[in-house]
Design an enzyme around this catalytic site. Structure first.
Site, PDB file in Angstrom:
ATOM      1  N   GLU A 119       0.883  -1.169   0.000  1.00  0.00           N
ATOM      2  CA  GLU A 119       0.000   0.000   0.000  1.00  0.00           C
ATOM      3  C   GLU A 119       0.915   1.210   0.000  1.00  0.00           C
ATOM      4  O   GLU A 119       1.755   1.349   0.882  1.00  0.00           O
ATOM      5  CB  GLU A 119      -0.879  -0.048   1.251  1.00  0.00           C
ATOM      6  CG  GLU A 119      -2.055   0.887   1.160  1.00  0.00           C
ATOM      7  CD  GLU A 119      -2.233   1.646   2.421  1.00  0.00           C
ATOM      8  OE1 GLU A 119      -2.492   1.042   3.465  1.00  0.00           O
ATOM      9  OE2 GLU A 119      -2.064   2.882   2.358  1.00  0.00           O
ATOM     10  N   CYS A 159      -3.074   7.333   5.407  1.00  0.00           N
ATOM     11  CA  CYS A 159      -3.121   6.887   4.000  1.00  0.00           C
ATOM     12  C   CYS A 159      -4.318   7.489   3.287  1.00  0.00           C
ATOM     13  O   CYS A 159      -4.304   7.663   2.074  1.00  0.00           O
ATOM     14  CB  CYS A 159      -3.235   5.376   3.917  1.00  0.00           C
ATOM     15  SG  CYS A 159      -2.504   4.487   5.264  1.00  0.00           S
TER      16      CYS A 159
END
Ligand code: NAP
Length: 522
Positions: free
Chosen positions: A264, A301
Protein backbone atom coordinates in the site's frame (compact mmCIF):
# COMPACT_ATOMS: atom_id res chain seq x y z
CA UNK A 1 8.36 -5.34 30.61
CA UNK A 2 11.89 -4.15 29.85
CA UNK A 3 12.84 -3.13 26.32
CA UNK A 4 16.24 -4.64 25.52
CA UNK A 5 16.77 -3.62 21.89
CA UNK A 6 16.86 -7.24 20.75
CA UNK A 7 15.38 -8.90 17.72
CA UNK A 8 13.05 -11.84 18.45
CA UNK A 9 13.95 -14.77 16.26
CA UNK A 10 11.96 -17.96 16.70
CA UNK A 11 11.01 -17.02 20.26
CA UNK A 12 14.54 -16.06 21.35
CA UNK A 13 15.89 -12.57 22.02
CA UNK A 14 18.88 -12.05 19.73
CA UNK A 15 21.10 -8.99 19.44
CA UNK A 16 21.79 -7.75 15.91
CA UNK A 17 25.41 -7.43 14.86
CA UNK A 18 25.03 -4.45 12.51
CA UNK A 19 24.66 -0.68 12.95
CA UNK A 20 22.78 0.54 16.01
CA UNK A 21 19.82 2.96 16.04
CA UNK A 22 17.92 4.49 18.90
CA UNK A 23 14.27 5.41 18.92
CA UNK A 24 13.53 9.10 18.38
CA UNK A 25 11.15 11.13 20.54
CA UNK A 26 9.79 13.62 17.95
CA UNK A 27 8.13 15.86 20.55
CA UNK A 28 11.21 16.16 22.78
CA UNK A 29 13.63 16.08 19.83
CA UNK A 30 15.88 13.50 21.48
CA UNK A 31 16.90 9.87 21.20
CA UNK A 32 15.49 7.23 23.56
CA UNK A 33 17.40 4.22 24.89
CA UNK A 34 18.13 1.40 24.29
CA UNK A 35 20.04 0.91 21.08
CA UNK A 36 18.57 -1.48 18.49
CA UNK A 37 21.24 -3.22 16.42
CA UNK A 38 20.53 -4.20 12.84
CA UNK A 39 20.24 -7.96 12.28
CA UNK A 40 22.71 -9.59 9.91
CA UNK A 41 22.18 -11.90 6.94
CA UNK A 42 22.53 -15.06 9.01
CA UNK A 43 19.90 -13.83 11.47
CA UNK A 44 17.46 -12.97 8.68
CA UNK A 45 18.10 -16.37 7.15
CA UNK A 46 17.45 -18.09 10.47
CA UNK A 47 14.13 -16.29 10.98
CA UNK A 48 13.00 -17.28 7.47
CA UNK A 49 14.09 -20.90 7.84
CA UNK A 50 12.32 -21.23 11.20
CA UNK A 51 9.18 -19.76 9.65
CA UNK A 52 9.39 -22.34 6.88
CA UNK A 53 9.80 -25.16 9.39
CA UNK A 54 6.79 -23.93 11.39
CA UNK A 55 4.50 -23.60 8.37
CA UNK A 56 3.10 -27.13 8.06
CA UNK A 57 2.35 -27.47 11.77
CA UNK A 58 0.85 -24.00 11.98
CA UNK A 59 -1.39 -24.35 8.95
CA UNK A 60 -2.61 -27.78 10.09
CA UNK A 61 -4.07 -26.30 13.29
CA UNK A 62 -7.85 -26.36 13.53
CA UNK A 63 -9.64 -23.07 12.93
CA UNK A 64 -10.54 -22.95 16.63
CA UNK A 65 -6.90 -23.31 17.71
CA UNK A 66 -5.67 -20.61 15.34
CA UNK A 67 -8.53 -18.37 16.49
CA UNK A 68 -7.49 -18.95 20.11
CA UNK A 69 -3.93 -17.91 19.15
CA UNK A 70 -5.15 -14.60 17.68
CA UNK A 71 -7.29 -13.97 20.77
CA UNK A 72 -4.27 -14.70 22.98
CA UNK A 73 -2.14 -12.17 21.08
CA UNK A 74 -4.90 -9.59 21.66
CA UNK A 75 -4.99 -10.42 25.39
CA UNK A 76 -1.19 -10.22 25.67
CA UNK A 77 -1.19 -6.78 24.00
CA UNK A 78 -3.75 -5.54 26.52
CA UNK A 79 -1.66 -7.07 29.33
CA UNK A 80 1.16 -4.68 28.39
CA UNK A 81 -1.04 -1.92 29.82
CA UNK A 82 0.19 1.64 30.09
CA UNK A 83 3.83 0.69 29.42
CA UNK A 84 2.84 0.17 25.79
CA UNK A 85 0.70 3.31 25.54
CA UNK A 86 3.45 5.50 26.98
CA UNK A 87 6.16 4.04 24.76
CA UNK A 88 4.02 4.62 21.65
CA UNK A 89 3.38 8.22 22.74
CA UNK A 90 7.10 8.82 23.33
CA UNK A 91 8.14 7.34 19.98
CA UNK A 92 5.43 8.95 17.83
CA UNK A 93 4.22 12.14 19.56
CA UNK A 94 0.68 10.84 19.02
CA UNK A 95 -1.74 11.81 21.80
CA UNK A 96 -2.95 9.25 24.37
CA UNK A 97 -6.53 9.11 23.03
CA UNK A 98 -5.30 8.25 19.53
CA UNK A 99 -2.89 5.61 20.88
CA UNK A 100 -5.54 4.00 23.07
CA UNK A 101 -8.00 4.07 20.18
CA UNK A 102 -5.45 2.47 17.88
CA UNK A 103 -4.70 -0.21 20.45
CA UNK A 104 -8.46 -0.96 20.54
CA UNK A 105 -8.49 -1.23 16.75
CA UNK A 106 -5.46 -3.55 16.78
CA UNK A 107 -6.94 -5.88 19.35
CA UNK A 108 -10.34 -5.64 17.63
CA UNK A 109 -8.95 -6.71 14.26
CA UNK A 110 -7.16 -9.71 15.79
CA UNK A 111 -10.47 -10.77 17.33
CA UNK A 112 -12.31 -10.12 14.07
CA UNK A 113 -9.99 -12.56 12.28
CA UNK A 114 -10.41 -15.04 15.15
CA UNK A 115 -14.19 -14.89 14.60
CA UNK A 116 -13.73 -15.31 10.85
CA UNK A 117 -11.77 -18.51 11.51
CA UNK A 118 -14.46 -19.84 13.86
CA UNK A 119 -17.16 -19.04 11.32
CA UNK A 120 -15.21 -21.06 8.74
CA UNK A 121 -16.25 -19.57 5.38
CA UNK A 122 -12.63 -18.54 4.66
CA UNK A 123 -11.91 -22.21 3.76
CA UNK A 124 -14.15 -21.74 0.67
CA UNK A 125 -14.94 -25.48 0.61
CA UNK A 126 -16.32 -26.74 -2.72
CA UNK A 127 -17.50 -30.29 -3.38
CA UNK A 128 -18.41 -31.78 -6.75
CA UNK A 129 -19.22 -35.49 -6.41
CA UNK A 130 -18.00 -38.16 -8.81
CA UNK A 131 -20.32 -38.87 -11.77
CA UNK A 132 -19.13 -42.32 -12.97
CA UNK A 133 -22.18 -42.72 -15.23
CA UNK A 134 -21.45 -39.54 -17.17
CA UNK A 135 -19.50 -39.63 -20.46
CA UNK A 136 -16.73 -38.93 -19.89
CA UNK A 137 -17.03 -39.83 -16.17
CA UNK A 138 -16.43 -36.99 -13.73
CA UNK A 139 -13.98 -37.66 -10.87
CA UNK A 140 -14.65 -36.71 -7.25
CA UNK A 141 -13.44 -33.08 -6.91
CA UNK A 142 -13.03 -31.09 -3.72
CA UNK A 143 -11.41 -27.70 -3.09
CA UNK A 144 -10.30 -25.62 -0.14
CA UNK A 145 -7.94 -22.71 0.56
CA UNK A 146 -4.53 -23.04 2.20
CA UNK A 147 -1.96 -20.45 3.33
CA UNK A 148 0.76 -19.40 0.87
CA UNK A 149 3.64 -19.91 3.30
CA UNK A 150 5.80 -17.56 5.39
CA UNK A 151 4.95 -13.87 4.86
CA UNK A 152 7.41 -10.96 5.17
CA UNK A 153 5.58 -8.03 6.73
CA UNK A 154 7.00 -4.48 6.66
CA UNK A 155 5.56 -2.48 9.55
CA UNK A 156 4.19 0.97 8.67
CA UNK A 157 5.42 4.14 10.33
CA UNK A 158 2.07 5.88 10.55
CA UNK A 159 0.08 3.29 12.52
CA UNK A 160 2.51 2.11 15.23
CA UNK A 161 0.01 -0.49 16.45
CA UNK A 162 -2.75 -1.10 13.90
CA UNK A 163 -0.37 -1.39 10.91
CA UNK A 164 2.77 -2.47 12.66
CA UNK A 165 3.97 -5.61 14.45
CA UNK A 166 0.53 -7.07 15.30
CA UNK A 167 -1.34 -4.97 12.73
CA UNK A 168 -3.60 -5.83 9.84
CA UNK A 169 -0.99 -7.55 7.66
CA UNK A 170 0.26 -9.75 10.51
CA UNK A 171 -3.27 -10.60 11.72
CA UNK A 172 -4.47 -11.59 8.24
CA UNK A 173 -1.32 -13.62 7.46
CA UNK A 174 -1.50 -15.52 10.77
CA UNK A 175 -5.23 -16.09 10.25
CA UNK A 176 -4.40 -17.62 6.85
CA UNK A 177 -2.00 -20.03 8.57
CA UNK A 178 1.14 -18.23 7.40
CA UNK A 179 4.08 -17.65 9.77
CA UNK A 180 5.26 -14.01 9.81
CA UNK A 181 8.78 -12.58 9.62
CA UNK A 182 8.33 -8.93 10.46
CA UNK A 183 10.65 -6.04 9.66
CA UNK A 184 9.97 -3.49 12.40
CA UNK A 185 9.82 0.20 11.44
CA UNK A 186 12.64 2.30 12.86
CA UNK A 187 10.07 5.01 13.77
CA UNK A 188 8.91 2.99 16.82
CA UNK A 189 11.34 0.18 17.69
CA UNK A 190 10.49 0.01 21.41
CA UNK A 191 6.78 -0.27 20.64
CA UNK A 192 7.67 -3.01 18.15
CA UNK A 193 9.64 -4.98 20.70
CA UNK A 194 6.87 -4.77 23.32
CA UNK A 195 4.24 -6.01 20.86
CA UNK A 196 6.67 -8.59 19.44
CA UNK A 197 7.20 -9.99 22.92
CA UNK A 198 3.41 -10.18 23.39
CA UNK A 199 3.16 -12.30 20.22
CA UNK A 200 6.06 -14.53 21.33
CA UNK A 201 4.29 -15.06 24.67
CA UNK A 202 1.09 -16.01 22.82
CA UNK A 203 3.07 -18.50 20.71
CA UNK A 204 4.36 -20.09 23.95
CA UNK A 205 0.96 -20.14 25.67
CA UNK A 206 -0.64 -21.80 22.64
CA UNK A 207 2.20 -24.33 22.31
CA UNK A 208 3.01 -23.38 18.71
CA UNK A 209 6.33 -23.80 16.89
CA UNK A 210 8.58 -20.84 17.73
CA UNK A 211 9.15 -19.98 14.07
CA UNK A 212 5.52 -18.83 13.67
CA UNK A 213 6.69 -15.28 14.40
CA UNK A 214 9.99 -13.39 14.28
CA UNK A 215 10.71 -9.67 14.65
CA UNK A 216 13.75 -8.24 12.90
CA UNK A 217 15.38 -5.06 14.21
CA UNK A 218 17.40 -2.38 12.45
CA UNK A 219 17.45 -0.25 9.32
CA UNK A 220 18.68 -0.57 5.79
CA UNK A 221 17.26 -1.25 2.35
CA UNK A 222 19.54 -4.30 2.06
CA UNK A 223 17.83 -5.95 4.97
CA UNK A 224 14.38 -5.60 3.39
CA UNK A 225 15.60 -6.79 0.00
CA UNK A 226 17.26 -9.84 1.55
CA UNK A 227 14.05 -10.68 3.39
CA UNK A 228 11.91 -10.41 0.24
CA UNK A 229 14.46 -12.43 -1.74
CA UNK A 230 14.66 -15.30 0.76
CA UNK A 231 13.39 -18.55 -0.82
CA UNK A 232 11.29 -19.42 2.26
CA UNK A 233 9.24 -16.20 1.96
CA UNK A 234 6.10 -16.67 -0.14
CA UNK A 235 4.38 -13.25 0.03
CA UNK A 236 4.99 -9.68 1.24
CA UNK A 237 2.81 -7.14 3.06
CA UNK A 238 3.97 -3.50 3.03
CA UNK A 239 2.69 0.00 3.82
CA UNK A 240 4.91 2.99 3.11
CA UNK A 241 6.35 5.06 0.28
CA UNK A 242 5.90 4.45 -3.43
CA UNK A 243 9.68 4.15 -3.81
CA UNK A 244 9.91 1.52 -1.07
CA UNK A 245 6.96 -0.46 -2.43
CA UNK A 246 8.34 -0.40 -5.98
CA UNK A 247 11.77 -1.57 -4.78
CA UNK A 248 10.21 -4.54 -2.97
CA UNK A 249 8.02 -5.39 -5.98
CA UNK A 250 11.11 -5.37 -8.21
CA UNK A 251 13.01 -7.63 -5.77
CA UNK A 252 10.08 -10.05 -5.54
CA UNK A 253 9.74 -10.20 -9.33
CA UNK A 254 13.49 -10.77 -9.82
CA UNK A 255 13.57 -13.90 -7.63
CA UNK A 256 14.01 -17.28 -9.33
CA UNK A 257 10.52 -17.95 -7.93
CA UNK A 258 8.63 -14.63 -7.96
CA UNK A 259 6.14 -13.95 -5.16
CA UNK A 260 3.20 -11.55 -4.70
CA UNK A 261 3.79 -8.19 -2.97
CA UNK A 262 0.82 -6.46 -1.38
CA UNK A 263 2.15 -2.93 -1.07
CA UNK A 264 0.00 0.00 0.00
CA UNK A 265 1.83 3.08 -1.24
CA UNK A 266 0.52 6.49 -2.18
CA UNK A 267 -2.94 7.96 -2.47
CA UNK A 268 -4.22 11.54 -2.51
CA UNK A 269 -7.88 10.60 -1.95
CA UNK A 270 -9.85 13.08 -4.10
CA UNK A 271 -12.81 14.83 -2.52
CA UNK A 272 -15.46 16.02 -5.02
CA UNK A 273 -17.49 19.02 -3.88
CA UNK A 274 -20.60 18.84 -6.05
CA UNK A 275 -22.38 22.11 -6.92
CA UNK A 276 -25.61 21.86 -4.85
CA UNK A 277 -23.80 20.74 -1.73
CA UNK A 278 -21.26 23.51 -2.17
CA UNK A 279 -24.04 26.09 -2.61
CA UNK A 280 -26.00 24.81 0.41
CA UNK A 281 -23.20 24.21 2.93
CA UNK A 282 -19.76 25.36 1.75
CA UNK A 283 -18.72 26.46 5.27
CA UNK A 284 -19.82 23.22 6.98
CA UNK A 285 -18.01 21.16 4.38
CA UNK A 286 -14.88 23.29 4.88
CA UNK A 287 -14.95 22.62 8.65
CA UNK A 288 -15.28 18.85 8.13
CA UNK A 289 -12.57 18.86 5.47
CA UNK A 290 -10.13 20.80 7.69
CA UNK A 291 -10.69 18.30 10.52
CA UNK A 292 -10.02 15.35 8.23
CA UNK A 293 -6.95 16.97 6.64
CA UNK A 294 -5.25 17.68 9.96
CA UNK A 295 -6.18 14.42 11.75
CA UNK A 296 -2.99 12.76 13.02
CA UNK A 297 -0.96 15.63 11.47
CA UNK A 298 -2.19 14.42 8.10
CA UNK A 299 -0.17 11.20 8.37
CA UNK A 300 -3.00 9.02 7.15
CA UNK A 301 -3.12 6.89 4.00
CA UNK A 302 -6.62 8.25 3.42
CA UNK A 303 -5.76 11.91 4.00
CA UNK A 304 -7.79 14.18 1.63
CA UNK A 305 -4.89 15.59 -0.42
CA UNK A 306 -7.00 16.72 -3.39
CA UNK A 307 -10.25 18.70 -3.63
CA UNK A 308 -12.15 18.94 -6.93
CA UNK A 309 -14.94 21.45 -7.51
CA UNK A 310 -16.41 23.89 -10.01
CA UNK A 311 -14.92 27.40 -9.86
CA UNK A 312 -17.21 30.20 -8.71
CA UNK A 313 -18.47 32.03 -5.62
CA UNK A 314 -19.47 28.84 -3.79
CA UNK A 315 -16.00 27.34 -4.17
CA UNK A 316 -14.60 30.71 -3.02
CA UNK A 317 -16.75 30.42 0.13
CA UNK A 318 -15.32 26.92 0.73
CA UNK A 319 -11.69 27.96 0.21
CA UNK A 320 -12.14 31.06 2.43
CA UNK A 321 -13.62 29.01 5.27
CA UNK A 322 -11.11 26.16 4.90
CA UNK A 323 -8.19 28.59 4.73
CA UNK A 324 -9.22 30.42 7.86
CA UNK A 325 -9.65 27.08 9.70
CA UNK A 326 -6.20 25.89 8.55
CA UNK A 327 -4.03 29.00 8.60
CA UNK A 328 -4.05 29.26 12.39
CA UNK A 329 -3.22 25.56 12.79
CA UNK A 330 -0.20 24.79 14.91
CA UNK A 331 2.86 23.01 13.55
CA UNK A 332 2.82 19.55 15.17
CA UNK A 333 5.55 16.93 15.52
CA UNK A 334 5.59 14.41 12.71
CA UNK A 335 6.45 10.74 13.13
CA UNK A 336 10.04 10.88 11.87
CA UNK A 337 12.47 13.58 10.72
CA UNK A 338 12.35 11.89 7.27
CA UNK A 339 8.58 12.22 7.00
CA UNK A 340 8.76 15.86 8.19
CA UNK A 341 11.51 16.57 5.63
CA UNK A 342 9.45 15.03 2.79
CA UNK A 343 6.44 17.07 3.85
CA UNK A 344 8.41 20.33 3.95
CA UNK A 345 9.83 19.64 0.48
CA UNK A 346 6.39 18.88 -0.97
CA UNK A 347 4.83 22.01 0.55
CA UNK A 348 7.70 24.22 -0.68
CA UNK A 349 7.41 22.81 -4.19
CA UNK A 350 3.72 23.68 -4.38
CA UNK A 351 4.23 27.10 -2.72
CA UNK A 352 6.84 27.98 -5.36
CA UNK A 353 5.02 26.43 -8.31
CA UNK A 354 4.20 29.02 -10.98
CA UNK A 355 0.73 27.56 -11.65
CA UNK A 356 -0.27 27.04 -8.03
CA UNK A 357 -1.62 29.70 -5.66
CA UNK A 358 -1.15 29.36 -1.91
CA UNK A 359 -4.45 29.75 -0.05
CA UNK A 360 -3.28 28.97 3.47
CA UNK A 361 0.15 28.24 4.85
CA UNK A 362 0.40 27.97 8.62
CA UNK A 363 3.89 28.71 10.00
CA UNK A 364 6.02 25.61 9.40
CA UNK A 365 8.77 24.42 11.77
CA UNK A 366 11.58 21.89 11.46
CA UNK A 367 10.51 18.34 12.27
CA UNK A 368 6.89 19.44 12.32
CA UNK A 369 3.97 19.68 9.94
CA UNK A 370 1.55 22.60 9.77
CA UNK A 371 -1.53 22.79 7.52
CA UNK A 372 -1.27 24.07 3.97
CA UNK A 373 -3.88 24.60 1.25
CA UNK A 374 -3.25 25.40 -2.42
CA UNK A 375 -5.32 25.93 -5.56
CA UNK A 376 -4.65 25.27 -9.25
CA UNK A 377 -6.77 25.27 -12.40
CA UNK A 378 -7.98 22.02 -13.94
CA UNK A 379 -5.95 22.74 -17.07
CA UNK A 380 -2.72 23.01 -15.03
CA UNK A 381 -3.58 19.82 -13.16
CA UNK A 382 -4.36 17.97 -16.37
CA UNK A 383 -1.11 18.98 -18.03
CA UNK A 384 1.29 18.47 -15.06
CA UNK A 385 1.46 15.00 -13.59
CA UNK A 386 3.66 16.22 -10.72
CA UNK A 387 0.61 17.95 -9.20
CA UNK A 388 -0.79 14.47 -8.42
CA UNK A 389 2.14 13.47 -6.21
CA UNK A 390 1.32 12.62 -2.60
CA UNK A 391 2.45 15.11 0.04
CA UNK A 392 2.27 12.97 3.16
CA UNK A 393 0.97 15.34 5.84
CA UNK A 394 -1.68 18.05 6.33
CA UNK A 395 -1.51 19.62 2.83
CA UNK A 396 -4.14 19.63 0.10
CA UNK A 397 -4.58 21.00 -3.41
CA UNK A 398 -7.90 22.40 -4.66
CA UNK A 399 -8.45 21.94 -8.39
CA UNK A 400 -10.92 24.44 -9.84
CA UNK A 401 -12.84 23.07 -12.84
CA UNK A 402 -15.01 24.92 -15.40
CA UNK A 403 -17.99 22.55 -15.23
CA UNK A 404 -19.08 18.99 -14.44
CA UNK A 405 -17.60 17.77 -17.72
CA UNK A 406 -14.18 19.07 -16.72
CA UNK A 407 -14.61 17.56 -13.25
CA UNK A 408 -15.12 14.21 -14.95
CA UNK A 409 -12.12 14.84 -17.21
CA UNK A 410 -9.93 15.41 -14.14
CA UNK A 411 -11.35 12.26 -12.52
CA UNK A 412 -10.39 10.31 -15.66
CA UNK A 413 -6.83 11.58 -15.36
CA UNK A 414 -6.37 10.52 -11.72
CA UNK A 415 -4.03 7.72 -10.72
CA UNK A 416 -5.43 4.82 -8.68
CA UNK A 417 -6.61 5.84 -5.20
CA UNK A 418 -7.66 4.25 -1.93
CA UNK A 419 -10.76 6.46 -1.71
CA UNK A 420 -12.91 9.01 -3.50
CA UNK A 421 -15.41 11.17 -1.63
CA UNK A 422 -18.58 12.81 -2.94
CA UNK A 423 -19.96 15.75 -0.98
CA UNK A 424 -23.42 15.95 -2.51
CA UNK A 425 -27.02 17.02 -2.00
CA UNK A 426 -30.14 15.77 -3.79
CA UNK A 427 -29.65 18.11 -6.73
CA UNK A 428 -26.20 16.61 -7.35
CA UNK A 429 -27.49 13.14 -8.18
CA UNK A 430 -26.94 13.47 -11.91
CA UNK A 431 -23.37 14.77 -11.52
CA UNK A 432 -22.61 11.96 -9.07
CA UNK A 433 -24.05 9.36 -11.44
CA UNK A 434 -21.81 10.70 -14.21
CA UNK A 435 -18.73 10.42 -11.97
CA UNK A 436 -19.47 7.03 -10.45
CA UNK A 437 -18.38 4.77 -13.34
CA UNK A 438 -15.06 6.64 -13.51
CA UNK A 439 -14.53 6.44 -9.75
CA UNK A 440 -15.30 2.71 -9.66
CA UNK A 441 -12.40 2.19 -12.04
CA UNK A 442 -10.05 4.44 -10.06
CA UNK A 443 -10.57 3.71 -6.36
CA UNK A 444 -11.17 1.03 -3.72
CA UNK A 445 -13.75 2.88 -1.56
CA UNK A 446 -16.29 5.48 -2.66
CA UNK A 447 -17.94 7.47 0.11
CA UNK A 448 -20.71 10.03 0.18
CA UNK A 449 -21.08 12.91 2.62
CA UNK A 450 -18.27 11.99 4.95
CA UNK A 451 -14.49 12.29 4.92
CA UNK A 452 -12.03 9.58 3.92
CA UNK A 453 -10.00 9.38 7.14
CA UNK A 454 -11.31 6.85 9.65
CA UNK A 455 -11.33 3.32 8.25
CA UNK A 456 -13.80 0.83 9.72
CA UNK A 457 -12.39 -2.65 10.31
CA UNK A 458 -15.17 -4.98 9.14
CA UNK A 459 -15.99 -7.51 6.45
CA UNK A 460 -17.12 -5.04 3.76
CA UNK A 461 -14.18 -2.63 4.10
CA UNK A 462 -11.87 -2.12 1.13
CA UNK A 463 -8.59 -0.43 1.94
CA UNK A 464 -6.95 -0.92 -1.39
CA UNK A 465 -7.21 0.32 -4.93
CA UNK A 466 -5.50 0.41 -8.33
CA UNK A 467 -1.81 1.32 -8.66
CA UNK A 468 -0.16 3.32 -7.16
CA UNK A 469 -2.48 3.30 -4.14
CA UNK A 470 -1.54 -0.37 -3.96
CA UNK A 471 0.47 -2.83 -6.00
CA UNK A 472 -2.56 -5.11 -6.43
CA UNK A 473 -6.03 -3.57 -6.50
CA UNK A 474 -7.83 -6.93 -6.29
CA UNK A 475 -7.70 -7.05 -2.51
CA UNK A 476 -7.83 -5.03 0.70
CA UNK A 477 -5.37 -4.65 3.57
CA UNK A 478 -8.07 -3.78 6.15
CA UNK A 479 -11.03 -5.97 7.11
CA UNK A 480 -11.58 -9.70 6.85
CA UNK A 481 -11.11 -9.65 3.05
CA UNK A 482 -7.38 -9.12 3.75
CA UNK A 483 -6.98 -12.85 4.47
CA UNK A 484 -7.44 -13.67 0.77
CA UNK A 485 -4.04 -12.08 -0.04
CA UNK A 486 -2.28 -14.94 1.71
CA UNK A 487 -4.39 -17.89 0.54
CA UNK A 488 -4.48 -20.07 -2.54
CA UNK A 489 -6.88 -22.81 -3.64
CA UNK A 490 -5.97 -26.51 -3.78
CA UNK A 491 -8.17 -29.06 -5.58
CA UNK A 492 -8.21 -32.72 -4.50
CA UNK A 493 -9.23 -35.17 -7.21
CA UNK A 494 -10.33 -38.72 -6.26
CA UNK A 495 -8.49 -38.68 -2.92
CA UNK A 496 -9.73 -41.22 -0.38
CA UNK A 497 -11.42 -40.06 2.82
CA UNK A 498 -8.27 -40.97 4.75
CA UNK A 499 -6.15 -38.73 2.52
CA UNK A 500 -8.50 -35.76 2.35
CA UNK A 501 -8.06 -32.83 4.73
CA UNK A 502 -10.61 -33.10 7.53
CA UNK A 503 -12.58 -30.08 6.36
CA UNK A 504 -13.25 -31.77 2.98
CA UNK A 505 -14.28 -35.19 4.24
CA UNK A 506 -17.87 -36.44 3.89
CA UNK A 507 -18.57 -35.75 7.56
CA UNK A 508 -15.98 -32.98 7.87
CA UNK A 509 -16.25 -29.85 9.97
CA UNK A 510 -16.82 -27.37 7.09
CA UNK A 511 -19.45 -24.90 8.23
CA UNK A 512 -20.05 -23.35 4.83
CA UNK A 513 -19.69 -25.33 1.64
CA UNK A 514 -20.51 -25.05 -2.03
CA UNK A 515 -21.98 -28.43 -3.03
CA UNK A 516 -22.44 -28.83 -6.79
CA UNK A 517 -22.03 -25.04 -7.03
CA UNK A 518 -24.74 -24.27 -4.45
CA UNK A 519 -23.73 -22.49 -1.26
CA UNK A 520 -25.11 -24.12 1.88
CA UNK A 521 -24.48 -23.94 5.60
CA UNK A 522 -23.66 -27.30 7.14
P1 NAP B 1 9.31 3.95 3.65
O1 NAP B 1 10.47 4.82 3.48
O2 NAP B 1 8.70 3.39 2.41
O3 NAP B 1 9.75 2.75 4.61
C1 NAP B 1 8.86 1.68 4.94
C2 NAP B 1 9.66 0.39 5.14
O4 NAP B 1 10.20 -0.03 3.88
C3 NAP B 1 10.83 0.56 6.07
O5 NAP B 1 10.98 -0.64 6.80
C4 NAP B 1 12.00 0.76 5.14
O6 NAP B 1 13.15 0.31 5.78
C5 NAP B 1 11.63 -0.12 3.96
N1 NAP B 1 12.15 0.39 2.68
C6 NAP B 1 11.97 1.63 2.18
N2 NAP B 1 12.57 1.75 0.98
C7 NAP B 1 13.13 0.56 0.71
C8 NAP B 1 13.91 0.05 -0.38
N3 NAP B 1 14.22 0.82 -1.42
N4 NAP B 1 14.34 -1.21 -0.31
C9 NAP B 1 14.04 -1.99 0.75
N5 NAP B 1 13.31 -1.58 1.81
C10 NAP B 1 12.87 -0.32 1.80
O7 NAP B 1 8.14 4.67 4.42
P2 NAP B 1 8.17 5.55 5.77
O8 NAP B 1 9.48 5.49 6.40
O9 NAP B 1 7.03 5.10 6.57
O10 NAP B 1 7.84 7.02 5.31
C11 NAP B 1 8.50 7.67 4.26
C12 NAP B 1 7.47 8.23 3.28
O11 NAP B 1 6.59 7.18 2.88
C13 NAP B 1 6.54 9.30 3.85
O12 NAP B 1 7.10 10.57 3.82
C14 NAP B 1 5.34 9.16 2.95
O13 NAP B 1 5.54 9.91 1.78
C15 NAP B 1 5.29 7.72 2.61
N6 NAP B 1 4.28 6.96 3.39
C16 NAP B 1 3.07 6.77 2.83
C17 NAP B 1 2.10 6.09 3.53
C18 NAP B 1 0.75 5.86 2.90
O14 NAP B 1 -0.04 5.17 3.49
N7 NAP B 1 0.45 6.39 1.76
C19 NAP B 1 2.34 5.60 4.81
C20 NAP B 1 3.61 5.80 5.37
C21 NAP B 1 4.56 6.48 4.64
P3 NAP B 1 14.60 0.93 5.65
O15 NAP B 1 14.45 2.41 5.60
O16 NAP B 1 15.26 0.41 6.87
O17 NAP B 1 15.14 0.34 4.38
Amino acid sequence: MIITGDALIGGKAVTGTGAGVRAWNPAAGQAIDPEFRTVDSAQIDQACRLADEAFDTFRALSDDKRAAFLDTIADQIMELGDVLVERVMAETALPRARVEGERGRTVGQLKLFANLLREGSWNDVRLDKALPERTPPRPDLRMRMIGLGPVAVFAASNFPLAFSVAGGDTASALAAGCPVVLKGHFAHPGTSELVGRAIVKAVEICGLPAGVFSLLTGVGNDMGIQLVSHPAIKAVGFTGSRGGGLALMAAAAARPVPIPVYAEMSSINPVFLLPEALKNRAEDIAAGFAGSLTLGVGQMCTNPGLVLAIAGPDLDRFTAAASSALVGGAACSMLTPGIAGNFARGVNQLAEHADVKTLALAPQAEGKGAPALFVASASSFLSQHALQEEIFGPASLVVACKDVAELRQVAEKLEGQLTATLLMDEGDLEAAQALLPVLERKVGRILANGYPTGVEVCSSMVHGGPFPSTSDGRTTSVGTGAISRFLRPVCYQNLSQALLPEVLRDNGSATWLRREGELTRN
